[in-house]
Design a protein around this motif. Structure first.
Motif, PDB file in Angstrom:
ATOM      1  N   VAL A 196       0.839  -1.199   0.000  1.00 13.33           N
ATOM      2  CA  VAL A 196       0.000   0.000   0.000  1.00 13.33           C
ATOM      3  C   VAL A 196       0.878   1.254   0.000  1.00 13.33           C
ATOM      4  CG1 VAL A 196      -0.162   0.132   2.529  1.00 13.33           C
ATOM      5  CG2 VAL A 196      -1.984   1.118   1.105  1.00 13.33           C
ATOM      6  N   SER A 197       0.382   2.286  -0.654  1.00 12.78           N
ATOM      7  CA  SER A 197       1.047   3.589  -0.598  1.00 12.78           C
ATOM      8  C   SER A 197      -0.028   4.669  -0.585  1.00 12.78           C
ATOM      9  CB  SER A 197       1.985   3.779  -1.799  1.00 12.78           C
ATOM     10  OG  SER A 197       1.271   3.781  -3.009  1.00 12.78           O
ATOM     11  N   SER A 251      -1.475   8.037  -2.170  1.00 11.64           N
ATOM     12  CA  SER A 251      -1.414   8.697  -3.480  1.00 11.64           C
ATOM     13  C   SER A 251      -0.634  10.001  -3.365  1.00 11.64           C
ATOM     14  CB  SER A 251      -2.818   8.960  -4.020  1.00 11.64           C
ATOM     15  OG  SER A 251      -3.506   9.853  -3.177  1.00 11.64           O
ATOM     16  N   GLY A 264      -5.989   9.504  -1.089  1.00 13.42           N
ATOM     17  CA  GLY A 264      -6.359   8.096  -1.009  1.00 13.42           C
ATOM     18  C   GLY A 264      -5.149   7.215  -0.814  1.00 13.42           C
ATOM     19  N   VAL A 265      -5.422   5.925  -0.690  1.00 11.15           N
ATOM     20  CA  VAL A 265      -4.354   4.926  -0.663  1.00 11.15           C
ATOM     21  C   VAL A 265      -4.466   4.127  -1.945  1.00 11.15           C
ATOM     22  CG1 VAL A 265      -4.213   4.789   1.852  1.00 11.15           C
ATOM     23  CG2 VAL A 265      -5.755   3.249   0.629  1.00 11.15           C
ATOM     24  N   GLN A 266      -3.371   3.494  -2.331  1.00 12.43           N
ATOM     25  CA  GLN A 266      -3.380   2.796  -3.615  1.00 12.43           C
ATOM     26  C   GLN A 266      -2.440   1.601  -3.627  1.00 12.43           C
ATOM     27  OE1 GLN A 266      -2.273   6.122  -6.047  1.00 12.43           O
ATOM     28  NE2 GLN A 266      -0.096   5.630  -5.950  1.00 12.43           N
ATOM     29  N   TRP A 267      -2.722   0.724  -4.577  1.00 18.88           N
ATOM     30  CA  TRP A 267      -1.903  -0.440  -4.865  1.00 18.88           C
ATOM     31  C   TRP A 267      -1.813  -0.562  -6.373  1.00 18.88           C
ATOM     32  CZ3 TRP A 267      -5.873  -0.226  -1.394  1.00 18.88           C
ATOM     33  CH2 TRP A 267      -5.604  -0.555  -0.066  1.00 18.88           C
ATOM     34  N   THR A 268      -0.808  -1.268  -6.861  1.00 18.81           N
ATOM     35  CA  THR A 268      -0.706  -1.568  -8.285  1.00 18.81           C
ATOM     36  C   THR A 268      -1.069  -3.030  -8.474  1.00 18.81           C
ATOM     37  OG1 THR A 268       1.036   0.070  -8.534  1.00 18.81           O
ATOM     38  CG2 THR A 268       0.816  -1.566 -10.297  1.00 18.81           C
ATOM     39  N   ILE A 290      -3.399   1.107 -11.335  1.00 18.71           N
ATOM     40  CA  ILE A 290      -3.471   1.651  -9.978  1.00 18.71           C
ATOM     41  C   ILE A 290      -4.894   1.449  -9.460  1.00 18.71           C
ATOM     42  CG2 ILE A 290      -3.308   3.731  -8.551  1.00 18.71           C
ATOM     43  CD1 ILE A 290      -0.613   2.957  -9.608  1.00 18.71           C
ATOM     44  N   SER A 344      -7.263   2.224  -6.176  1.00 14.55           N
ATOM     45  CA  SER A 344      -7.213   3.125  -5.024  1.00 14.55           C
ATOM     46  C   SER A 344      -8.519   3.138  -4.249  1.00 14.55           C
ATOM     47  CB  SER A 344      -6.864   4.538  -5.484  1.00 14.55           C
ATOM     48  OG  SER A 344      -7.866   5.030  -6.348  1.00 14.55           O
ATOM     49  N   ALA A 360     -10.429   6.108  -1.862  1.00 13.07           N
ATOM     50  CA  ALA A 360     -10.388   7.526  -1.511  1.00 13.07           C
ATOM     51  C   ALA A 360     -10.368   7.751   0.002  1.00 13.07           C
ATOM     52  CB  ALA A 360     -11.588   8.242  -2.112  1.00 13.07           C
ATOM     53  N   SER A 361      -9.793   8.861   0.377  1.00 11.31           N
ATOM     54  CA  SER A 361      -9.702   9.268   1.776  1.00 11.31           C
ATOM     55  C   SER A 361     -11.060   9.254   2.462  1.00 11.31           C
ATOM     56  CB  SER A 361      -9.077  10.666   1.856  1.00 11.31           C
ATOM     57  OG  SER A 361      -9.077  11.138   3.170  1.00 11.31           O
TER      58      SER A 361
END
Length: 92
Positions: free
Chosen positions: A54-55, A57, A62-66, A72, A74, A76-77
């Motif tokens: 996880v990272s 954005s 937001g948070v995201q993964w590939t 991507i 994601s 949202a916050s």
């Protein structure tokens, strides 16, 4: 917490659960196991190694993964905030 608030950090606590800290100092656990269990675009996160990547954005919204296809994915916050269980101490 205001709508659209930026995320300062997101760390894996255990598979399916993130410790999220927003820029305003709000912090808490966000359980994403239900989202992962529904499958769809989040199905790949059922693998612990994928969830661990996880990272936040670049804009902090937001948070995201590939995913395995390089897309991507994601959350949202605001969606994370809706699932927030505010805690003051992880040991508690």
């Amino acid at each position: 917490m205001t709508e659209g608030l930026r995320i300062a950090s997101a760390d894996v606590v255990r598979h399916g659960v993130l410790q999220v800290r927003w820029a305003d100092g709000t912090s808490g656990l966000v359980d994403l196991k239900g989202i992962i269990a529904r499958g769809g675009v989040f199905a790949f996160l059922s693998r612990e190694t994928a969830f661990a990547k996880v990272s936040v954005s670049a804009d902090g919204r937001g948070v995201q993964w590939t995913d395995p296809d390089g897309d991507i994915i994601s959350i949202a916050s605001d969606a994370l905030a809706a699932r927030l269980n505010v805690v003051t101490d992880l040991a508690a």
